[in-house]
Design an enzyme around this catalytic site. Structure first.
Site, PDB file in Angstrom:
ATOM      1  N   ASP B  25      35.059  17.335  56.904  1.00  0.00           N
ATOM      2  CA  ASP B  25      35.406  18.278  57.961  1.00  0.00           C
ATOM      3  C   ASP B  25      36.932  18.272  58.059  1.00  0.00           C
ATOM      4  OD1 ASP B  25      35.939  19.660  60.261  1.00  0.00           O
ATOM      5  OD2 ASP B  25      34.742  18.396  61.598  1.00  0.00           O
ATOM      6  N   LYS B  86      46.035  23.760  59.573  1.00  0.00           N
ATOM      7  CA  LYS B  86      44.910  24.673  59.385  1.00  0.00           C
ATOM      8  C   LYS B  86      45.196  26.046  60.004  1.00  0.00           C
ATOM      9  CE  LYS B  86      39.876  24.434  59.886  1.00  0.00           C
ATOM     10  NZ  LYS B  86      38.808  23.599  60.481  1.00  0.00           N
ATOM     11  N   GLU B 182      31.386  25.612  59.321  1.00  0.00           N
ATOM     12  CA  GLU B 182      31.261  24.488  60.245  1.00  0.00           C
ATOM     13  C   GLU B 182      30.018  24.563  61.134  1.00  0.00           C
ATOM     14  OE1 GLU B 182      35.192  24.550  61.887  1.00  0.00           O
ATOM     15  OE2 GLU B 182      36.044  23.800  60.023  1.00  0.00           O
ATOM     16  N   ASP B 204      30.918  26.418  68.624  1.00  0.00           N
ATOM     17  CA  ASP B 204      31.843  25.445  68.022  1.00  0.00           C
ATOM     18  C   ASP B 204      33.288  25.753  68.416  1.00  0.00           C
ATOM     19  OD1 ASP B 204      33.389  23.829  66.415  1.00  0.00           O
ATOM     20  OD2 ASP B 204      32.471  24.450  64.525  1.00  0.00           O
TER      21      ASP B 204
END
Lengths: 158, 618
Positions: B25, B86, B182, B204
C-alpha cells in the site's frame, strides 16, 4: 436468440467464463497466453455488456437479423416534437434539483414503456424495422436520461 | 541460496517453491507491506519494529533516507525532505498549487522536478526509493528474494498516475503482478475475512486521496459496480483547514517554510487529538514573535471542514447512482484509511447509509492486507478461488473538432476493455493525423485530463474521407491504456508515435533503469542473452505441452509448421546467437496465436459444460 433473456443466468455464465480466462489467472504464464487471455477476457466483457444492456442487446439483435448496421429510418414528426419539448424543459429546469429528479422519473417511465414495446416487437412480431424505430427513440431517451443525471451531479458537486 | 528446481520432463506445470509475493500500500502519508506467511496474512514490520513506513524521503547524502528518520528531518531540512509525493506522481507543474509545498518544485521536461542537494528528483524516483525500502524489508524479514508484488493505487487514479506508479516499481526492481485499486483490496481483506455476500460500499479516505467503490461480492467473485472519488482530497486537506484557521485566529501570515511545516505538524496533531476528545486547547510557542493560543471544539472542527466532508458524500451519492443501487440494497459499509477515524466523517457516512459502519479491521492496514492476499493468489501459492472484476474509474475519450470530447470508453466499464473508433481524413492526400486522448467526464477537452497525443503515420494518400482508420483503445487489467491503429481500406498498419502529455516517456524510463543498474556493456549483453533464452525456453515448453494436450485442435499442416519452428528454436537455444533466438521466439509466438486462442475457447467450453448451467453454483 431472443430479446428477453434470463439475466441471472447470463451473469452466472459470465462469471464462470471470467473465472477461467481472466488475465489474473495468467499472471505467471507465457506472454502468448497472457495476450490471449487479455483478448478473450476483453471480448467476454464486451459480450456481457452487449447482452446485459437492453439497448445494446436490441441493437445487436437488429444487426444480426437485418444483416446490416445501416440505420436510415427517420424519426416520426410526433417524436421529433416531443424531443424538442423535452430538451426545452431540461433547459428551463437545469438549475433546480428537485425538478430534475421529477423529470428523471418521467423519462424513466418513458424508457420502461418503450422497452416493453421493444420486447414484443422483437420476440413476438419479429418486426426488425419496427424494432429499429423503437430503438431510435429509446436511444434518445437514454441519452436524455444521462444528461439529466449529469446535470444533477453537477449541481451536487458545486 | 535455495537450490534451483527442475521439473520432470513432460509435466505441464512446473513445481515451484513458495513464491515470495507481497502486497504494497503505497500511501500518501504512510506505506505498508504485507505478505501471506504460512497461510496467515500479516503486515511486515520495518527494522525498527514499526508497521507503518512514513512515505517520506530525505535527500542530503548519496543514499536516500526513507521513513521515520526522514520524517524527523522534515522540520529541520524541509527543502531536501519529500513527503506526500503521491500527490505529485503522474502530474505536471500546472496541475498543482505550489504554495502548499515547502519544496523547490520546477518543470523537468513535462514532469515535476524537485530540487534537492542530490540533484533534481522526480516523483517516480522518490516513490521508487520508498518501494526499494519496502522491498528490502520484505526480503530481510522473510529471507528470500521477492517474486512479485501487488501494488495498490487509489481507484480514482487516472492513466498517467497509474503508469507512473508502475514505472516507479519497475525502477525499484519490483515485478508488478498487478496494480489493484485500494478499495477493492480492502474489500478482499473484508470479504475473505468474514465470508461476506451482497453489495458493499468501501469508503476510503486516506491522507491525500478519496475513493468510494461499490462492489458485489458473491462466492469469491468481487465485481465492482461503480467507483467515484477525488484524487486530491484527504486528511491533508483537513490539516490545511486547521492551519488556515490557526493563521486567521492568531492573525499570522506565514511565509517561512520551516514555520509553515511546524504549523502543519501542529494542525495534524490537533486533528488527531480531536478523534477522541470533544475539545482541545492549544498553546504553542513557535518563536519569539509567534505565540499561538486557541481552542478548537469538535463541533467547530466539523463546521470549518464541512465542505470537504460534503464532497465525500456527494461522490458517494454519484457512485450509488452509477451502480443503480439504493441505500436499502447495501449490506455493509467498510471504512478504510486513517482519515475515516474522524468523528465527523463517521457521522456523515452513518447518516447517509442509515446503518452502523464496519470498522473492525485496522483502517490503516486493511488495504495492504487485501493486496497481500491477492498477491499470494496471483503468484500461484494457493488454490483459493478469487476473482476481482474491477472497472475503469474515468471515461476515456478523444478530441474532435471544436474542443469537444468524443467518449470512447465510458467510466465504470469492467476491465479489461477495448473499443474501436473509425476516423477518416480531412484533406486529399493526407498521410498523418494527430489523435488526442483525454480522460474525464466533462464535454470540453480543456476540462478533461490530457493523457497523450498520438501521431498516426503511413496513411495511404487518398481523397479526403476515403481512408478508414480504425483506432483501438485497449485498457488492460491494471487499468493501463494502449492504442493501436489500422487503415481499413488497404489494411496498412499505421505507425503510432506516442507522446504522453504527462509522465515519463519509455526512453526516459529505460535510461533511468540502466543508470540504476550501472552495468558495463558486456554485462548488459550477457544479461540480454540470458533473458531471451529464458523467454524462448519457456515458450518452447508451453507450446510442447499445449500440443500434447490439444493437438486435435490443429490441422496437420499447422502442426507440422509449428513443429518445424519448435525444432529450430530448440537448436538455436543451444547457441549464443541472440538475434536468431529472438527471431525464432517471435516466429513461434506469431505462429501459435490462433492455436492459443482455440485452446482458450476450449477451456471456456469445458468450464461451461462442467457446470450445468441450470445448477450453477455462483
Amino acid at each position: 436468440m431472443q430479446f428477453n433473456i434470463d439475466l441471472d443466468r447470463l451473469q452466472k455464465s459470465y462469471r464462470i467464463i471470467q473465472a477461467e480466462i481472466h488475465p489474473d489467472k495468467f499472471v505467471s504464464a507465457s506472454q502468448i497466453e497472457k495476450n490471449q487471455s487479455l483478448i478473450k477476457s476483453t471480448e467476454v466483457n464486451d459480450a456481457y455488456q452487449t447482452l446485459k444492456n437492453p439497448i445494446k442487446r436490441a441493437r445487436y439483435l437488429i444487426k444480426i437479423n437485418l444483416n446490416s448496421e445501416e440505420n436510415n429510418l427517420p424519426l416520426p414528426p410526433s417524436f421529433l416534437m416531443q424531443q424538442m419539448e423535452w430538451e426545452e424543459h431540461l433547459e428551463s429546469i437545469s438549475e433546480q434539483k428537485s425538478e430534475l429528479e421529477k423529470f428523471r422519473l418521467l423519462i424513466n417511465g418513458e424508457y420502461q414503456k418503450n422497452l416493453s414495446n421493444l420486447e414484443s416487437v422483437c420476440d413476438v412480431d419479429k418486426n426488425w424495422d419496427g424494432a429499429m424505430r423503437i430503438l431510435n427513440e429509446i436511444q434518445f431517451i437514454d441519452k436524455l436520461n444521462y444528461k439529466i443525471i449529469q446535470q444533477i451531479n453537477l449541481i451536487e458537486t458545486k | 541460496m535455495a537450490l534451483l528446481q527442475i521439473s520432470e520432463p513432460g509435466k505441464s506445470t512446473m513445481p515451484h517453491e513458495h513464491r515470495l509475493a507481497v502486497g504494497i500500500d503505497l500511501g500518501t502519508t504512510n506505506s505498508l507491506i504485507a505478505s501471506v506467511v504460512s497461510g496467515a496474512v500479516s503486515i511486515l514490520e520495518q527494522k525498527n519494529k514499526e508497521r507503518l513506513l512514513p512515505s517520506v524521503v530525505h535527500y542530503s547524502s548519496s543514499n536516500p533516507i526513507v521513513g521515520s528518520e526522514a520524517k524527523n528531518m522534515q522540520i529541520k531540512d524541509p527543502k531536501n525532505t519529500i513527503s506526500s509525493v503521491k500527490r505529485l506522481i503522474g502530474k505536471n507543474l500546472s496541475d498543482i498549487d505550489t504554495k502548499f509545498y515547502s519544496l523547490d518544485l520546477k518543470d523537468d521536461d513535462g514532469v515535476i522536478g524537485i530540487q534537492t542537494n542530490q540533484g533534481i528528483k522526480n516523483p517516480v524516483e522518490v516513490s521508487s526509493d520508498i518501494l526499494k525500502k519496502l522491498k528490502e524489508t520484505a526480503e530481510e524479514s522473510l529471507g528470500n528474494e521477492l517474486y512479485g508484488a501487488v501494488i495498490t493505487v487509489p481507484a480514482y487514479f487516472d492513466d498517467a498516475q497509474r503508469q507512473a506508479t508502475k514505472d516507479s516499481a519497475k525502477l525499484a526492481g519490483i515485478n508488478v503482478l498487478r496494480l489493484i485499486n485500494e478499495p477493492t483490496a480492502a474489500a478482499v481483506a473484508y470479504g475473505l475475512d468474514q465470508n461476506k455476500e451482497g453489495n458493499f460500499v468501501i469508503f476510503d479516505l486516506g491522507g491525500g486521496t478519496f475513493d468510494v467503490s461499490i462492489l458485489n461480492l458473491s462466492k469469491g467473485i468481487f465485481e465492482v459496480q461503480a467507483t467515484h472519488g477525488d484524487a486530491n482530497l484527504g486528511g491533508d486537506d483537513y490539516d490545511q483547514v486547521i492551519f488556515e484557521w490557526i493563521c486567521k485566529g492568531n492573525k499570522i501570515n506565514v511565509t517561512n517554510s520551516k514555520i509553515k511545516q511546524k504549523l502543519f505538524t501542529l494542525s495534524r496533531e490537533i486533528k488527531e487529538a480531536l478523534t477522541n476528545k470533544d475539545s482541545i486547547k492549544i498553546h504553542e510557542t513557535i518563536n519569539e514573535k509567534i505565540d499561538i493560543q486557541c481552542e478548537l471544539s469538535q463541533q467547530e472542527f466539523e463546521e470549518i471542514t464541512k465542505e470537504l466532508t460534503k464532497k465525500t458524500i456527494s461522490s458517494t451519492l454519484q457512485a450509488m447512482r452509477d451502480a443503480e443501487l439504493s441505500v436499502s440494497q447495501i449490506q455493509g459499509v467498510v471504512m478504510v484509511g486513517g482519515s475515516t477515524r474522524m468523528p465527523c466523517i463517521q457521522n456523515a457516512v452513518k447518516e447517509f447509509f442509515k446503518q452502523p459502519l464496519l470498522n473492525n479491521l485496522n483502517p490503516d492496514e486493511v488495504v495492504a492486507l487485501g493486496a497481500a492476499q491477492q498477491a499470494n493468489i496471483l503468484a500461484g501459492n494457493t488454490n483459493d478461488n478469487l476473482l476481482l472484476l474491477d472497472v475503469i474509474p474515468l471515461s476515456l475519450g478523444i478530441e474532435t473538432m471544436g474542443d469537444i470530447v468524443e467518449r470512447i470508453i465510458p467510466r465504470n466499464s469492467t476491465l479489461p476493455v477495448s473499443m474501436g473508433q473509425e476516423f477518416t481524413t480531412y484533406k486529399d492526400g493526407q498521410t498523418a493525423m494527430i489523435i488526442h486522448v483525454v480522460q474525464g467526464e466533462r464535454d470540453l477537452v480543456r476540462d478533461c485530463r490530457s493523457l497523450a497525443k498520438f501521431t498516426l503515420k503511413g496513411i495511404p494518400p487518398l481523397v479526403a474521407g476515403a481512408a478508414k482508420i480504425l483506432v483501438t483503445f485497449q485498457v488492460d487489467a491494471d487499468g493501463l491504456l494502449s492504442v493501436s491503429a489500422k487503415e481499413q481500406s488497404t489494411g496498412t498498419q499505421s505507425k503510432i508515435e506516442v507522446k504522453p502529455s504527462y509522465g515519463l516517456s519509455d526512453d526516459k524510463i529505460k535510461k533511468m533503469l540502466e543508470d540504476s543498474f550501472n552495468l558495463a556493456n558486456e554485462d548488459k549483453e550477457s544479461r540480454a542473452l540470458s533473458e531471451i533464452k529464458i523467454e524462448g525456453s519457456q515458450l518452447l515448453e508451453m507450446i510442447e505441452n499445449a500440443i500434447k494436450a490439444d493437438s486435435d485442435l490443429l490441422k496437420e499442416k499447422e502442426l507440422n509448421l509449428l513443429q518445424e519452428t519448435l525444432d529450430k528454436l530448440k537448436k538455436s537455444l543451444e547457441s549464443s546467437d541472440r538475434n536468431n533466438i529472438e527471431e525464432l521466439t517471435k516466429k513461434l509466438n506469431d505462429d501459435s496465436q490462433s492455436f492459443a486462442a482455440k485452446r482458450m475457447d476450449r477451456s471456456i467450453q469445458k468450464a461451461l459444460t462442467g457446470k450445468s448451467l441450470n445448477s450453477l453454483e455462483f
